[in-house]
Design an enzyme around this catalytic site. Structure first.
Site, PDB file in Angstrom:
ATOM      1  N   ALA A 258       2.300   8.011  10.777  1.00 20.91           N
ATOM      2  CA  ALA A 258       0.828   7.968  10.750  1.00 20.91           C
ATOM      3  C   ALA A 258       0.219   9.195  11.421  1.00 20.91           C
ATOM      4  CB  ALA A 258       0.350   6.709  11.457  1.00 20.91           C
TER       5      ALA A 258
ATOM      6  N   ASP B 149      12.364   7.608  10.313  1.00 20.27           N
ATOM      7  CA  ASP B 149      11.216   7.920  11.176  1.00 20.27           C
ATOM      8  C   ASP B 149      11.098   6.866  12.273  1.00 20.27           C
ATOM      9  OD1 ASP B 149       8.750   9.294  11.881  1.00 20.27           O
ATOM     10  OD2 ASP B 149       7.670   7.584  11.036  1.00 20.27           O
TER      11      ASP B 149
ATOM     12  N   ALA C 250       9.216   2.849   7.713  1.00 21.73           N
ATOM     13  CA  ALA C 250       8.449   1.599   7.904  1.00 21.73           C
ATOM     14  C   ALA C 250       8.652   1.068   9.325  1.00 21.73           C
ATOM     15  CB  ALA C 250       8.852   0.569   6.861  1.00 21.73           C
TER      16      ALA C 250
ATOM     17  N   GLU D 247      12.836   2.186  20.276  1.00 25.41           N
ATOM     18  CA  GLU D 247      12.051   3.425  20.396  1.00 25.41           C
ATOM     19  C   GLU D 247      11.469   3.504  21.801  1.00 25.41           C
ATOM     20  OE1 GLU D 247       9.157   3.826  17.278  1.00 25.41           O
ATOM     21  OE2 GLU D 247      10.604   3.410  15.718  1.00 25.41           O
TER      22      GLU D 247
ATOM     23  N   ARG E 284       0.828  -1.216   0.000  1.00 29.84           N
ATOM     24  CA  ARG E 284       0.000   0.000   0.000  1.00 29.84           C
ATOM     25  C   ARG E 284       0.859   1.261   0.000  1.00 29.84           C
ATOM     26  NH1 ARG E 284      -3.388  -3.502   3.215  1.00 29.84           N
ATOM     27  NH2 ARG E 284      -1.668  -3.382   4.671  1.00 29.84           N
TER      28      ARG E 284
ATOM     29  N   HIS F 179       8.839   8.699  14.856  1.00 34.86           N
ATOM     30  CA  HIS F 179       7.770   7.775  14.427  1.00 34.86           C
ATOM     31  C   HIS F 179       6.462   8.549  14.142  1.00 34.86           C
ATOM     32  CE1 HIS F 179       6.504   3.294  14.683  1.00 34.86           C
ATOM     33  NE2 HIS F 179       5.688   3.939  13.866  1.00 34.86           N
TER      34      HIS F 179
ATOM     35  N   ASP G 267      10.060  -6.621  -4.474  1.00 34.73           N
ATOM     36  CA  ASP G 267       9.013  -7.190  -3.615  1.00 34.73           C
ATOM     37  C   ASP G 267       8.714  -8.591  -4.134  1.00 34.73           C
ATOM     38  OD1 ASP G 267       6.597  -7.965  -2.361  1.00 34.73           O
ATOM     39  OD2 ASP G 267       6.008  -5.875  -2.082  1.00 34.73           O
TER      40      ASP G 267
HETATM   41  P1  NAD Z   1       1.607  -3.651   3.044  1.00 36.97           P
HETATM   42  O1  NAD Z   1       1.352  -4.973   3.680  1.00 36.97           O
HETATM   43  O2  NAD Z   1       0.541  -3.058   2.188  1.00 36.97           O
HETATM   44  O3  NAD Z   1       2.931  -3.739   2.153  1.00 36.97           O
HETATM   45  C1  NAD Z   1       4.087  -4.387   2.566  1.00 36.97           C
HETATM   46  C2  NAD Z   1       4.766  -4.963   1.328  1.00 36.97           C
HETATM   47  O4  NAD Z   1       6.015  -5.511   1.720  1.00 36.97           O
HETATM   48  C3  NAD Z   1       3.951  -6.097   0.670  1.00 36.97           C
HETATM   49  O5  NAD Z   1       3.738  -5.826  -0.695  1.00 36.97           O
HETATM   50  C4  NAD Z   1       4.848  -7.320   0.843  1.00 36.97           C
HETATM   51  O6  NAD Z   1       4.776  -8.207  -0.262  1.00 36.97           O
HETATM   52  C5  NAD Z   1       6.235  -6.678   0.960  1.00 36.97           C
HETATM   53  N1  NAD Z   1       7.213  -7.521   1.623  1.00 36.97           N
HETATM   54  C6  NAD Z   1       7.061  -8.342   2.679  1.00 36.97           C
HETATM   55  N2  NAD Z   1       8.228  -8.925   2.993  1.00 36.97           N
HETATM   56  C7  NAD Z   1       9.136  -8.463   2.096  1.00 36.97           C
HETATM   57  C8  NAD Z   1      10.527  -8.680   1.908  1.00 36.97           C
HETATM   58  N3  NAD Z   1      11.219  -9.507   2.692  1.00 36.97           N
HETATM   59  N4  NAD Z   1      11.142  -8.021   0.910  1.00 36.97           N
HETATM   60  C9  NAD Z   1      10.466  -7.148   0.107  1.00 36.97           C
HETATM   61  N5  NAD Z   1       9.148  -6.917   0.234  1.00 36.97           N
HETATM   62  C10 NAD Z   1       8.497  -7.549   1.222  1.00 36.97           C
HETATM   63  O7  NAD Z   1       2.016  -2.673   4.224  1.00 36.97           O
HETATM   64  P2  NAD Z   1       2.003  -1.079   4.206  1.00 36.97           P
HETATM   65  O8  NAD Z   1       0.693  -0.599   4.702  1.00 36.97           O
HETATM   66  O9  NAD Z   1       2.509  -0.602   2.911  1.00 36.97           O
HETATM   67  O10 NAD Z   1       3.071  -0.786   5.390  1.00 36.97           O
HETATM   68  C11 NAD Z   1       4.456  -0.987   5.181  1.00 36.97           C
HETATM   69  C12 NAD Z   1       5.229  -0.803   6.481  1.00 36.97           C
HETATM   70  O11 NAD Z   1       5.092   0.541   6.939  1.00 36.97           O
HETATM   71  C13 NAD Z   1       4.763  -1.678   7.653  1.00 36.97           C
HETATM   72  O12 NAD Z   1       5.910  -2.139   8.341  1.00 36.97           O
HETATM   73  C14 NAD Z   1       4.010  -0.719   8.551  1.00 36.97           C
HETATM   74  O13 NAD Z   1       3.977  -1.131   9.881  1.00 36.97           O
HETATM   75  C15 NAD Z   1       4.843   0.528   8.343  1.00 36.97           C
HETATM   76  N6  NAD Z   1       4.147   1.769   8.692  1.00 36.97           N
HETATM   77  C16 NAD Z   1       4.842   2.694   9.402  1.00 36.97           C
HETATM   78  C17 NAD Z   1       4.234   3.894   9.716  1.00 36.97           C
HETATM   79  C18 NAD Z   1       4.962   4.930  10.527  1.00 36.97           C
HETATM   80  O14 NAD Z   1       4.344   5.548  11.383  1.00 36.97           O
HETATM   81  N7  NAD Z   1       6.224   5.177  10.284  1.00 36.97           N
HETATM   82  C19 NAD Z   1       2.913   4.155   9.314  1.00 36.97           C
HETATM   83  C20 NAD Z   1       2.245   3.187   8.572  1.00 36.97           C
HETATM   84  C21 NAD Z   1       2.887   1.983   8.264  1.00 36.97           C
HETATM   85  C1  MLT Z   2       1.707   1.569  11.803  1.00 34.95           C
HETATM   86  O1  MLT Z   2       2.261   0.465  11.721  1.00 34.95           O
HETATM   87  O2  MLT Z   2       0.525   1.756  11.432  1.00 34.95           O
HETATM   88  C2  MLT Z   2       2.482   2.709  12.311  1.00 34.95           C
HETATM   89  O3  MLT Z   2       3.594   2.400  13.002  1.00 34.95           O
HETATM   90  C3  MLT Z   2       1.690   3.852  12.747  1.00 34.95           C
HETATM   91  C4  MLT Z   2       1.498   4.128  14.205  1.00 34.95           C
HETATM   92  O4  MLT Z   2       2.430   4.508  14.876  1.00 34.95           O
HETATM   93  O5  MLT Z   2       0.359   4.022  14.674  1.00 34.95           O
END
Ligand code: NAD
Ligand code: MLT
Length: 310
Positions: free
Chosen positions: A281, A255, A230, A260, A150, A278, A170
């Site tokens: 979101a 981030d 991520a 943490e 996503r 962090h 990916d």
């Molecule tokens: P998602 O599940 O939609 O996408 C993750 C992608 O990673 C998938 O397409 C999957 O096939 C791929 N993947 C899994 N293992 C892999 C690997 N070893 N090598 C390459 N690709 C691989 O998830 P998303 O919603 O896009 O979220 C991605 C990350 O961002 C998550 O870890 C989530 O927790 C993090 N996130 C962080 C914040 C923040 O506050 N910094 C906010 C939202 C999400």
């Molecule tokens: C998440 O995985 O959605 C993020 O880390 C966002 C959060 O901190 O809530």
């Protein structure tokens, strides 16, 4: 039934729970683990963001608990094995913060390219310094996206709008789906070799831990710039430190960190290092959306109806 809401989940988004006459919602101030252990036995459901650790000890005392909801994507603060063993369902809200995280990633990339945080700090300290802040353009640069889900896809779209060439690694995405986004799938090694900017958007798993380590940095282009919005631990911070020290990495923006909160990373010694606590979101829109989504999931789970995001 009672639902416990922790970690500052946006109250305005909890209407689905409030509408249910049989559900009582409690939103206490921050709880210590001992305090949580002391009260969790009263609750049928709970909602958390990332601060509360729903570990085996907490779950052991959760005698009535049927469902835990994570107002966000990553469920790494919830002990899934212990929850499953207790028959506690874990749900999340995966879509609500996609744009917030993608937009922060773009802000990090532009900050790395144009030194915005450093120039701002210098000017505010009383120095009109133009010479130190020569930047680079994003147009024509290669962006390597690791994890084209996503957020990775939303970043790819936005980067294409900046006229970057986007490549991705990916293993779980088909070439056809990547092609729809106008993105070429490459091996991890080729991503490292070709990219001017590398951004990671995948969960932290056994497979992805330290995906960017000493060996990975060695393979990268001289002057590469790195972004992690991520999860901490996908990038090995000690390896990033050495790669920044040697000049191999021209800038990095994190981030998220291996540990943490983190307020004294050795990486802070580099001027070309940018950090946020962090915040991926942390937009009003995302927090409302994830609260709405998770509240709906909790209601469905407590009523024994199907849930979407397990
Ligand atoms: P998602 O599940 O939609 O996408 C993750 C992608 O990673 C998938 O397409 C999957 O096939 C791929 N993947 C899994 N293992 C892999 C690997 N070893 N090598 C390459 N690709 C691989 O998830 P998303 O919603 O896009 O979220 C991605 C990350 O961002 C998550 O870890 C989530 O927790 C993090 N996130 C962080 C914040 C923040 O506050 N910094 C906010 C939202 C999400
Ligand atoms: C998440 O995985 O959605 C993020 O880390 C966002 C959060 O901190 O809530």
């Amino acid at each position: 039934m009672k639902v416990l809401v922790l970690d500052g989940v946006e109250e305005e988004g909890l209407q689905a729970l409030r509408r249910e006459p049989d559900i009582e919602v409690d939103i206490p101030n921050k709880l210590t683990e001992d305090q949580l252990v002391g009260i969790i036995g009263e609750y049928d459901g709970m909602i958390v963001r990332s601060a509360t650790k729903v570990n085996a000890r907490v779950l052991e005392h959760a005698t009535k608990l049927k469902v835990v909801g994570r107002a966000g994507v990553g469920v790494d603060n919830i002990d899934l094995a212990a929850a499953t063993a207790k028959g506690v369902l874990v749900v999340n809200a995966p879509g609500g913060n996609t744009i917030a995280a993608a937009e922060l990633t773009m802000a990090m990339m532009q900050s790395l390219a144009r030194n915005i945080p450093q120039a701002n700090a210098t000017l505010r300290s009383g120095k009109w310094d133009k010479k130190s802040f020569m930047g680079v353009e994003l147009r024509g640069k290669v962006l390597g996206v690791i994890g084209l889900g996503r957020i990775g896809s939303a970043v790819a779209k936005r980067a294409q709008g900046m006229e970057m060439r986007v490549v991705a690694y990916d293993p779980y995405i088909t070439e056809e789906n990547a092609a729809i986004l106008g993105v070429k799938l490459l091996s991890l090694e080729e991503i490292f070799k070709q990219s001017d900017f590398i951004t990671v958007h995948l969960p932290l798993t056994r497979e992805s831990k330290y995906l960017l380590d000493e060996k990975a940095f060695e393979t990268m282009k001289q002057g590469v710039r790195i972004i992690n919005c991520a999860r901490g631990g996908i990038i090995k911070e000690s390896a990033l430190y050495e790669a920044m020290k040697s000049g191999k990495v021209a800038g990095a923006a994190l981030d998220v960190f291996e540990k943490e909160p983190n307020t004294d990373s050795p990486l802070f010694e580099f001027n070309n290092f940018i950090a946020t606590p962090h915040l991926g979101a942390s937009t009003q829109e995302a927090q409302l959306l994830v609260a709405v989504d998770v509240a709906e999931e909790i209601v469905a789970a407590l009523k024994g109806e199907p849930v979407k995001n397990t």
